[in-house]
Scaffold this motif. Structure first.
Motif, mmCIF file in Angstrom:
data_model
loop_
_atom_site.group_PDB
_atom_site.id
_atom_site.type_symbol
_atom_site.label_atom_id
_atom_site.label_comp_id
_atom_site.label_asym_id
_atom_site.label_seq_id
_atom_site.Cartn_x
_atom_site.Cartn_y
_atom_site.Cartn_z
ATOM 1 N N SER A 76 0.812 -1.229 0.000
ATOM 2 C CA SER A 76 0.000 0.000 0.000
ATOM 3 C C SER A 76 0.840 1.272 0.000
ATOM 4 C CB SER A 76 -0.906 0.006 1.235
ATOM 5 O OG SER A 76 -0.133 -0.077 2.424
ATOM 6 N N ARG A 77 2.137 1.132 0.082
ATOM 7 C CA ARG A 77 2.977 2.333 0.108
ATOM 8 C C ARG A 77 3.049 2.986 -1.273
ATOM 9 N NH1 ARG A 77 8.226 0.426 3.671
ATOM 10 N NH2 ARG A 77 7.150 0.208 5.664
ATOM 11 N N LYS A 78 3.350 4.283 -1.250
ATOM 12 C CA LYS A 78 3.471 5.048 -2.484
ATOM 13 C C LYS A 78 4.834 5.732 -2.517
ATOM 14 C CE LYS A 78 -0.848 4.285 -3.603
ATOM 15 N NZ LYS A 78 -1.202 3.407 -4.743
ATOM 16 N N PRO A 79 5.403 5.919 -3.707
ATOM 17 C CA PRO A 79 6.648 6.698 -3.778
ATOM 18 C C PRO A 79 6.408 8.122 -3.310
ATOM 19 C CG PRO A 79 5.774 6.294 -5.972
ATOM 20 C CD PRO A 79 4.964 5.451 -5.030
ATOM 21 N N SER A 80 7.441 8.760 -2.823
ATOM 22 C CA SER A 80 7.347 10.120 -2.295
ATOM 23 C C SER A 80 6.770 11.084 -3.325
ATOM 24 C CB SER A 80 8.729 10.608 -1.864
ATOM 25 O OG SER A 80 8.718 11.995 -1.604
ATOM 26 N N ARG A 81 5.980 12.004 -2.838
ATOM 27 C CA ARG A 81 5.442 13.056 -3.705
ATOM 28 C C ARG A 81 6.550 13.858 -4.376
ATOM 29 N NH1 ARG A 81 2.930 16.322 1.292
ATOM 30 N NH2 ARG A 81 2.915 14.182 2.046
ATOM 31 N N PHE A 82 7.742 13.886 -3.743
ATOM 32 C CA PHE A 82 8.855 14.655 -4.301
ATOM 33 C C PHE A 82 9.373 14.040 -5.602
ATOM 34 C CE2 PHE A 82 9.856 15.487 0.418
ATOM 35 C CZ PHE A 82 8.917 16.498 0.471
ATOM 36 N N LEU A 83 9.027 12.765 -5.857
ATOM 37 C CA LEU A 83 9.463 12.100 -7.080
ATOM 38 C C LEU A 83 8.468 12.269 -8.214
ATOM 39 C CD1 LEU A 83 10.849 8.713 -5.675
ATOM 40 C CD2 LEU A 83 12.065 10.856 -6.090
ATOM 41 N N ASP A 84 7.338 12.876 -7.933
ATOM 42 C CA ASP A 84 6.305 13.039 -8.953
ATOM 43 C C ASP A 84 6.870 13.816 -10.142
ATOM 44 O OD1 ASP A 84 3.861 12.790 -10.112
ATOM 45 O OD2 ASP A 84 2.896 14.409 -9.002
ATOM 46 N N GLY A 85 6.772 13.221 -11.311
ATOM 47 C CA GLY A 85 7.292 13.850 -12.520
ATOM 48 C C GLY A 85 8.753 13.561 -12.788
ATOM 49 N N LEU A 86 9.419 12.860 -11.872
ATOM 50 C CA LEU A 86 10.844 12.566 -12.055
ATOM 51 C C LEU A 86 11.091 11.124 -12.481
ATOM 52 C CD1 LEU A 86 12.350 14.314 -8.887
ATOM 53 C CD2 LEU A 86 11.891 15.296 -11.136
ATOM 54 N N THR A 87 10.154 10.221 -12.147
ATOM 55 C CA THR A 87 10.389 8.792 -12.365
ATOM 56 C C THR A 87 9.661 8.231 -13.566
ATOM 57 O OG1 THR A 87 8.499 8.092 -11.050
ATOM 58 C CG2 THR A 87 10.558 8.516 -9.865
ATOM 59 N N GLY A 88 8.764 9.028 -14.158
ATOM 60 C CA GLY A 88 7.916 8.483 -15.213
ATOM 61 C C GLY A 88 6.649 7.872 -14.646
ATOM 62 N N ARG A 89 6.507 7.879 -13.284
ATOM 63 C CA ARG A 89 5.309 7.381 -12.622
ATOM 64 C C ARG A 89 4.671 8.523 -11.857
ATOM 65 N NH1 ARG A 89 7.413 1.616 -10.400
ATOM 66 N NH2 ARG A 89 9.138 1.377 -11.831
ATOM 67 N N SER A 90 3.470 8.362 -11.455
ATOM 68 C CA SER A 90 2.780 9.406 -10.690
ATOM 69 C C SER A 90 2.858 9.090 -9.210
ATOM 70 C CB SER A 90 1.315 9.495 -11.120
ATOM 71 O OG SER A 90 0.647 10.472 -10.359
#
Length: 693
Positions: free
Chosen positions: A549-563
């Motif tokens: 259920s974890r999500k990548p950090s909001r700080f990575l939004d737009g950097l990884t190709g994922r949301s």
């Protein structure tokens, strides 16, 4: 070395700094832009061109190691007389010198930890002496002292600053007051009092201020974004209205606000000094264009008007790698495999680091690296020269140096001495034995390096003593495991930033916009530690088989190709209309009397404060003991896990599933993922105990 030679090989902006020999000067220096080079060459140029005597310069920084590096560089530039010290070292030197003359008697003794006095304060107040809790209280006292807040004003000031006290604010006040009384009675000073007393002695005794100001006419302050109000007070007292001051810092690396540090002195320098020269250093010599590009993009959405967009000066390198794992165990094992691949490609283990948000995250990597046979070093544990094996080695080497024969070779003598206390040709498998071996091996390697320059054993011992004084440890062979805070000021060829998830980065208790922006800067600091190889990773679950259920950090939004997840905490609370808030906040009724609950604490408990509570006291005790252990392990305040009210609500409802736990007001998905499994298990144990009774 003449002034022209000092200016050679500086880039245009660094040379501009060096030639600005009169203050006030403000240098905004991005990561990897050569700020230390710029300010040391500025000092040397000022001395060699006759602007100031070397003895009239005081260069101030924040760590003993940084001060040692400044002194070493200044010696190489032909200015050995410059004083380069930490704020505390400079102030203590002055306080110790003037105390007998203006106060009388012996100067007070310095204490390095507040815990012993706080334990005694607890005894005097007949209070519990929980060490984990006392560490949090000590941090609150330090914050209060550096921001010049008296014990009686703590509660109001903490509320105004948005701080969440580890215990009731009144309790902090009582302990703070008792601590200060004991400290004065026993003629002791802590690090904050050293600065406070030095400023006070100068203010109250004009002859002291006159002598110090006559001695030091030229000031340089490094890492100015980390200055706190107490340090600024002392600096202003040193200056005495003069403005021959050069400050250096990077607002993008402000990561110590929780200690009282503030970047406003740096960002507002030109307001305080309207005639100041402001110079920006943005040429990044540390990192590849790929790493620099990611660092700049991390800050693109930062809420700061003082961004420094870096310009890479190195050739191209590999692109940063973003990796998602099923669980933390898989993440640690994946990082270990990536490290082994780098080592196989020729990257030394000492040039690789794994960085995380909290120290508790290191355990998975210690296990994975030990299993993979990879050496590692925990940064932030014992200081190198304070380790028992290193202290023993230095004593033996010092004794051997006194009786050394002219024909003795340095390397063989050191190896012989160290082999007697545990240095073997092959490294042990792991654990404490491996850590001890790595320490001794670092000493042996340093001896071999110095032997190549013709040094003998006495010279080697003198070098060890110099390094110990400056906390300049020799490089230890092994991958560095460190928190993001501990990594500031360091750099490696390869860096792995792990656990980059919501709830960890930003940390779960970062709630205000300012706190979240500081978490973003922490990620920026981590990214800019890498010279060439950079990996960022996150795990969807804590343990194998757990809910993903974890999500990548909001700080990575737009950097990884994922949301990445858009968390409500990223937006101001006022952004939702009151109508929206009414729609979300359904009324909660007391489960005992049915009355609608208004108070947040009552809503969390699910009953009126006056209605009878029915809970298992043994379960509540077990929950509190569990929370204490987790807080100690993760090195975070207990309230950041669950507040007392939340624990009582859990004990009253005794949820037997994570879904039941989630129904308790104030427990969200992030805390459920981190702590839900353990809490439900405690409730099940309590239920089984009750059934069997």
């Amino acid at each position: 070395m003449g002034p022209d030679n000092v200016l050679a090989a500086l880039d245009p902006e660094q040379r501009e700094v060096a030639e600005a020999v009169r203050g006030p000067v403000c240098v905004l220096a991005g990561a990897g832009t050569g700020k230390t080079r710029a300010i040391t060459h500025r000092i040397a140029h000022a001395v060699h061109s006759g602007v100031v005597d070397a003895q009239g310069v005081l260069a101030v920084t924040f760590t003993t190691r940084a001060a040692g590096e400044l002194r070493q560089r200044l010696r190489q530039l032909g200015t050995p007389g410059v004083q380069a010290r930490t704020f505390h070292a400079a102030a203590l030197r002055q306080l110790t010198y003037f105390w007998p003359r203006v106060i009388g008697g012996d100067p007070p003794r310095v204490i390095e930890s507040k815990l012993p006095l706080l334990i005694d304060a607890c005894r005097s107040l007949r209070r519990n002496q929980d060490r984990s809790e006392l560490r949090d209280i000590a941090s609150e006292i330090e914050w209060a002292k550096v921001t010049q807040i008296a014990p009686e004003d703590y509660a109001e000031a903490a509320k105004k600053a948005g701080r969440t006290s580890p215990v009731a604010p009144e309790e902090v006040f009582r302990l703070y007051e008792a601590y200060e009384n004991l400290r004065r009675e026993r003629h002791l000073v802590d690090f904050e009092t050293i600065l406070e007393l030095t400023a006070a002695v100068m203010t109250e005794h004009r002859e002291v201020a006159s002598q110090i100001r006559q001695q030091y006419r030229y000031f340089v302050v490094d890492e100015y974004q980390d200055v706190n109000p107490l340090q600024k007070l002392l600096l202003d007292t040193w200056l005495g209205g003069r403005d021959d001051l050069c400050v250096v810092g990077d607002p993008n690396q402000t990561i110590y606000s929780f200690t009282g540090a503030t970047p406003r002195y740096l960002t507002g320098f030109s307001v305080e000094h309207p005639n100041a020269t402001v110079i920006k250093l943005v040429r990044d010599y540390r990192s590849t264009p790929q790493v620099v590009s990611l660092a700049n993009r991390v800050l693109d959405r930062a809420r700061t008007p003082h961004k420094l967009a870096l310009i890479a000066q190195r050739p191209d390198g590999p692109e940063p790698v973003f990796t998602e794992y099923d669980d933390e165990t898989a993440e640690a094992e994946g990082v270990a495999r990536a490290v082994r691949k780098l080592v196989g490609g020729g990257v030394p283990t000492r040039e690789i680091a794994v960085l995380f948000r909290v120290n508790a995250q290191s355990e998975a990597y210690e296990q994975a690296f030990a299993k993979a046979g990879l050496p590692y070093v925990l940064r932030g544990a014992d200081r190198f020269f304070e380790r028992p094996e290193v202290r023993q080695a230095v004593v033996l080497l010092r004794g051997a140096a006194r009786s050394a024969e002219p024909g003795d070779t340095l390397a063989s003598t050191v190896h012989h001495i160290l082999s007697g206390i545990g240095l073997t040709p092959e490294a042990p498998g792991g654990g404490k034995a491996r850590e001890k071996w790595e320490s001794l091996k670092a000493l042996a390697d340093l001896a071999e390096d110095l032997a190549a320059t013709g040094a003998d054993l006495p010279a080697f011992v003198a070098e060890l003593e110099r390094r110990a004084g400056e906390q300049h440890a020799p490089p230890v062979e092994g991958v560095t495991l460190a928190s993001l805070h501990a990594a500031k000021g360091l750099e490696w060829d390869a860096v792995f930033l792990v656990g980059v998830t919501e709830g960890m980065l930003p940390i779960i208790y970062a709630e205000t916009l300012d706190q979240i922006e500081e978490e973003r800067r922490l990620l920026y600091v981590g990214v800019t530690r890498a010279r060439a190889h950079l990996g960022l990773s996150w795990a969807l679950a804590r343990s194998p088989g757990g809910r993903r259920s974890r999500k990548p950090s909001r700080f990575l939004d737009g950097l990884t190709g994922r949301s990445a997840q858009k968390s409500r905490a990223a937006a101001p609370a006022s952004s939702a209309s009151s109508a929206d808030r009414r729609q979300v906040a359904a009324p909660i009724s007391c489960r005992v009397c049915g009355k609608t609950l208004a108070a947040a604490a009552e809503q969390k408990l699910g009953r009126c404060a006056g209605c009878p509570a029915d809970y298992d006291e043994a379960l509540l005790d077990a929950l509190k003991s569990w929370r204490t252990g987790v807080a100690k392990h993760e090195k975070i305040p207990q309230w950041a896990i669950f507040t007392d009210v939340t624990l009582q609500a859990i004990a009253e409802r005794a949820p037997l599933s994570e879904q039941d736990l989630l129904a308790i007001t104030g427990i969200g998905r992030v805390k459920l993922d981190r702590y839900g499994e353990a809490v439900v298990e405690l409730c099940r144990i309590a239920a089984n105990r009750t059934e069997g009774a």
